[in-house]
Design an enzyme around this catalytic site. Sequence first.
Site, PDB file in Angstrom:
ATOM      1  N   ASP A 142       0.810  -1.219   0.000  1.00  0.00           N
ATOM      2  CA  ASP A 142       0.000   0.000   0.000  1.00  0.00           C
ATOM      3  C   ASP A 142       0.842   1.268   0.000  1.00  0.00           C
ATOM      4  OD1 ASP A 142      -2.442  -1.366   0.017  1.00  0.00           O
ATOM      5  OD2 ASP A 142      -2.424  -1.551   2.192  1.00  0.00           O
ATOM      6  N   LEU A 295      -3.143 -11.093  -6.487  1.00  0.00           N
ATOM      7  CA  LEU A 295      -2.053 -11.164  -7.463  1.00  0.00           C
ATOM      8  C   LEU A 295      -1.101  -9.990  -7.321  1.00  0.00           C
ATOM      9  CD1 LEU A 295      -4.116 -12.285 -10.578  1.00  0.00           C
ATOM     10  CD2 LEU A 295      -2.771 -13.707  -9.036  1.00  0.00           C
TER      11      LEU A 295
END
Length: 410
Positions: A142, A295
């Site tokens: 993130d 993924l």
Amino acid sequence: MADKLTGACIFGQSGGPTSVINASAYGVIKTALEAPEITQVYGCAHGIVGVLNETLYDLGQEDPFELELLMNTPSSELGSSRYKLSDEKDIARIHEVFEKYNVRYFFYNGGNDSMDTCQKVNDYLARVGYECHVIGVPKTIDNDLCGTDHCPGYGSAAKYIATTVAEIYKDARVYNTGTITIVEIMGRHAGWLAGAAALAGIVGLAPDYIYFPELTFDMETFLRDVEATYNAKNNCIVAVSEGIHYDDGGFVSQSKVSTTDGFGHAQLGGTAAKLAAIVKQKTGAKVRGIELSLLQRCAAHLASQTDIDEAFLAGKTAVESALAGNTGKMVAFVRENANGSYKCGITLQPLSICANNEKKVPREWINESGTNVTQEFIDYALPLIQGERSFKIENGLPRFARLKKIPVIK
């Protein structure tokens, strides 16, 4: 000169994994095994839960060849958790385990919440007078950790996203019938990953729009823009962060939120599917909703070599810093300029500024309409995706680490 602190170390992994988190693990393990002050190197199973349950692995008994393969092995090889320390009983239990195994060094690899765990452990041990050096090793795709220019794991996830968006762009133009494609990208409150989709524009295959959680999402404007682009080009590709939200703070995917993690964060998903259904009803076009999902964090075959190298460096620096007497800190990256080229420098930041805080994409790095990035974002992210990994192949497939994970019995 005072004697150096001598004793065992424990290393743990926490939170969502990345494709390079085990490179940080190898940086810690290799450096710790080579340090004379560290008598034993233990790994805790499933993060801090492994300490609480006294489920430890003797990493000194692992095959050095297998340990080195951690550099190219995705996921959290020792197991992860999202357990939130509930009260002082938990931390007292950690202290008890540390005393039993003479643990004097603790390295914890994770994101915002993991740094909170580090800080709580460090503060408690200092208060009760037990000397143990606690260092946080950053990790998160993130890229929202405060105190560091970027996070290990982000560069590889950004490379995967940009590559995949470019491939989707090519595939979406195969037929003479028009399509609208909505690609959902991770990022609850920060749009660093969504912004990475713009890197596909380096090769001329950028999405038409990118929507960020830093800004309020307006459905009417979204539908108008997508329909206009589709009508003009017979095609439209949109990248959306999973965390896009309305003016009242409600997530666009709110109806799809089914649970929360151990820290109370909503488990998001379904944004692309929801928007695709709405767009199809509005336009009548052929619409696909694609969720990149896990993924983004496990595609080690597309890892950035820069990211791998920096992840290892973060782990290595954590051990070196602890041996030098530091505690209550997190390893952090500093962006440097070496003859006009990107260079990663290292510093230490207090855990207090890293724990439970989120770094957002600067507003000035998002264009005026709020649907794309500026050149500043491209200049920031592009150096982080450089370099192609090389890895051992076995029977045509990547050969990942196979650790024995020998339990510590004491």
